[in-house]
Motif scaffolding. Structure first.
Motif, PDB file in Angstrom:
ATOM      1  N   GLU A  33       0.836  -1.205   0.000  1.00 48.09           N
ATOM      2  CA  GLU A  33       0.000   0.000   0.000  1.00 48.09           C
ATOM      3  C   GLU A  33       0.870   1.254   0.000  1.00 48.09           C
ATOM      4  O   GLU A  33       1.799   1.380   0.788  1.00 48.09           O
ATOM      5  N   ASP A  38       1.251  -0.393  -5.759  1.00 49.48           N
ATOM      6  CA  ASP A  38      -0.141  -0.214  -5.347  1.00 49.48           C
ATOM      7  C   ASP A  38      -0.928   0.345  -6.535  1.00 49.48           C
ATOM      8  O   ASP A  38      -1.181   1.541  -6.639  1.00 49.48           O
ATOM      9  N   LYS A  47      -2.821  -5.260  -0.115  1.00 50.12           N
ATOM     10  CA  LYS A  47      -2.228  -3.952   0.164  1.00 50.12           C
ATOM     11  C   LYS A  47      -1.384  -3.940   1.439  1.00 50.12           C
ATOM     12  O   LYS A  47      -0.374  -3.248   1.515  1.00 50.12           O
TER      13      LYS A  47
END
Length: 134
Positions: A33, A38, A47
């Protein structure tokens, strides 16, 4: 040269296991993330997986991450080698801790060349060799 180990979504769990088993710690950890990885194609459940980490223990270290979704790490043709300075009992404790939930492939004991040595595959599928000089 340093070792880089890939996991299939269990990297953070493995790092916690190695911290307990070996007394080391994760000194760096980045997640998918917020990284360049991402993207809209990255599944939401991925994530928070580990994009990169560094684990250290008594002057030794390795790096690790979760493979991107859809890729599966395969472990063959290598073992992580853990040399435990000091006595055989300290090596035994490390061996037994790493073997918890895994499979011993060569029991820890005195080999013909001296010291103590054993081989195992841990619960995450990582092969290990543990040795001491005494």
């Amino acid at each position: 040269m340093e070792t880089y180990v890939f996991f299939n979504g269990t990297c953070e769990e493995a790092l916690a296991f190695y911290a307990r088993a070996l007394g080391g710690k994760t000194v760096a950890l980045m997640r998918y993330e917020g990284s360049p990885m991402d993207t809209p194609e990255l599944p939401a459940n991925w994530k928070q997986k580990v994009m990169h980490s560094t684990f250290e223990c008594e002057g030794a270290r390795f790096m690790a991450s979760d493979t991107p979704p859809g890729q599966h790490p395969g472990y063959s043709g290598f073992s992580l080698s853990l040399y435990v300075p000091g006595d055989a009992d300290k090596g035994r404790r490390a061996f037994d801790a790493l073997a918890e939930g895994g499979k011993v492939t060569m029991p820890y004991g005195p080999p013909f060349w001296g010291g103590h040595f054993g081989m195992l595959t841990d619960r995450f599928g990582i092969p290990w060799m543990v040795s001491t000089e005494h």
